[in-house]
Enzyme design. Structure first.
Site, PDB file in Angstrom:
ATOM      1  CE  LYS A  36      -2.357   3.477   1.855  1.00 55.78           C
ATOM      2  NZ  LYS A  36      -1.995   4.578   2.687  1.00 55.78           N
ATOM      3  N   GLY A  39       1.035   8.589   1.674  1.00 56.55           N
ATOM      4  CA  GLY A  39       1.792   9.340   2.732  1.00 56.55           C
ATOM      5  C   GLY A  39       3.045  10.171   1.782  1.00 56.55           C
ATOM      6  N   GLY A  72      -4.975  10.961  -1.072  1.00 55.31           N
ATOM      7  CA  GLY A  72      -5.923  11.938  -0.392  1.00 55.31           C
ATOM      8  C   GLY A  72      -5.560  13.342  -0.775  1.00 55.31           C
ATOM      9  CE  LYS A 253      -1.543   5.313   7.587  1.00 52.74           C
ATOM     10  NZ  LYS A 253      -2.253   5.401   6.213  1.00 52.74           N
TER      11      LYS A 253
END
Length: 300
Positions: A36, A39, A72, A253
């Site tokens: 994944k 960030g 995001g 997470k």
């Protein structure tokens, strides 16, 4: 030290690193690893380049990496540019039909292709798809819970089914699949889904050897904020007990890690994506980094 002696010392250090990686290369050769990606690792240019290098290294080393990504900050940036207000409820983005169009455009149209492009600088390896494609992710509408009551947050979905057929076909062809965290309902309605959750669901469906979740922290802290000590390893049962007390950002997470190991994935890891080549450091070194979740006690 002479120039020749310096070269020999440097070469010996490289050889030692390669030898340390040997048992891990043997263990994970031919295995699927779901990563994944998100960030800081997705925002910093040097880290983005290092991430692409890591994936290509895994591919050449005989592993089968699969990337699931969110985006995001990129979505928020585009919504702001278009004058569409970003609203959040219980940590989830309120996704109106107008916002959903932007989510699809940014995740599947821009972020996905940017990642694919970085990887493909090293060869024709990566293939980008949406979680909507070939029924990879099927979702139902999700509500946020505020003060114990469900609140409508628009086109946000919970994944209820995963079809890994398209991903397996790409892996069999030697590709690196890159999947955006968008799902479709049974009626074709697109949904914005959590990328951590999507990665865990796909890891289970693919029978992956590992789930790796990149974060912006060093791992799961033992007693945050009182201590910065990172828990290097814990069992699913231990994690289940810790979950209610975790910060809002870490809960999805760690829930993803729990879902993965409960679903048959032998190991799930939370790594600091701010470290260059974090994936290689975890997979191919004895010490490893971050936090590893195991189904039961003892290294799986």
């Amino acid at each position: 030290m002479t120039v020749i002696e310096g070269r020999v010392e440097a070469a010996s250090a490289k050889a030692a690193t390669l030898i340390e990686a040997l048992p891990w290369l043997n263990r994970f050769h031919g295995q699927t690893v779901v990563i994944k990606y998100g960030g800081h690792a997705m925002a910093d240019e040097a880290l983005r380049l290092a991430f692409a290098q890591d994936l290509v290294f895994l591919r050449y080393a005989g592993l089968r990496p699969v990337v699931v990504h969110g985006g995001g900050p990129q979505i928020t940036e585009q919504l702001d540019r278009l004058g569409v207000e970003s609203a959040f409820t219980a940590g989830l983005r309120v996704t109106t039909p107008e916002a959903m169009e932007v989510v699809r455009m940014v995740l599947s149209g821009k972020v996905n292709k940017d990642i694919v492009g970085l990887i493909n600088r090293h060869g024709p390896f990566a293939m980008g798809i949406s979680g909507e494609d070939a029924g990879t992710f099927t979702a139902v509408r999700k509500a946020a819970i505020v003060d114990g009551e469900p609140v409508d947050i628009g086109l946000v979905g919970d994944i209820v089914a995963t079809n890994p057929g398209a991903i397996e076909a790409l892996l069999a062809d030697g590709r690196i699949p890159v999947i955006s965290s968008v799902a479709a309902g049974e009626d074709g309605q697109p949904y914005n889904v959590n990328a951590d959750t999507a990665a865990a669901a796909l890891a289970v469906a693919l029978g992956a050897a590992k789930l790796v979740v990149l974060t912006d922290v060093a791992g799961l802290y033992r007693d945050w904020p009182s201590s910065t000590e990172v828990i290097s390893e814990l069992t699913a049962a231990d994690l289940e007990q810790l979950l209610p007390g975790l910060s809002a950002g870490m809960i999805p997470k760690m829930e993803a890690c729990l879902t993965a190991v409960r679903g048959g994935v032998p190991q799930a890891h939370v790594l600091d994506g701010r470290l260059s080549h974090a994936i290689l450091l975890e997979i191919f070194t004895d010490a490893g980094i971050g936090t590893m979740v195991l189904p039961q006690g003892g290294q799986s």
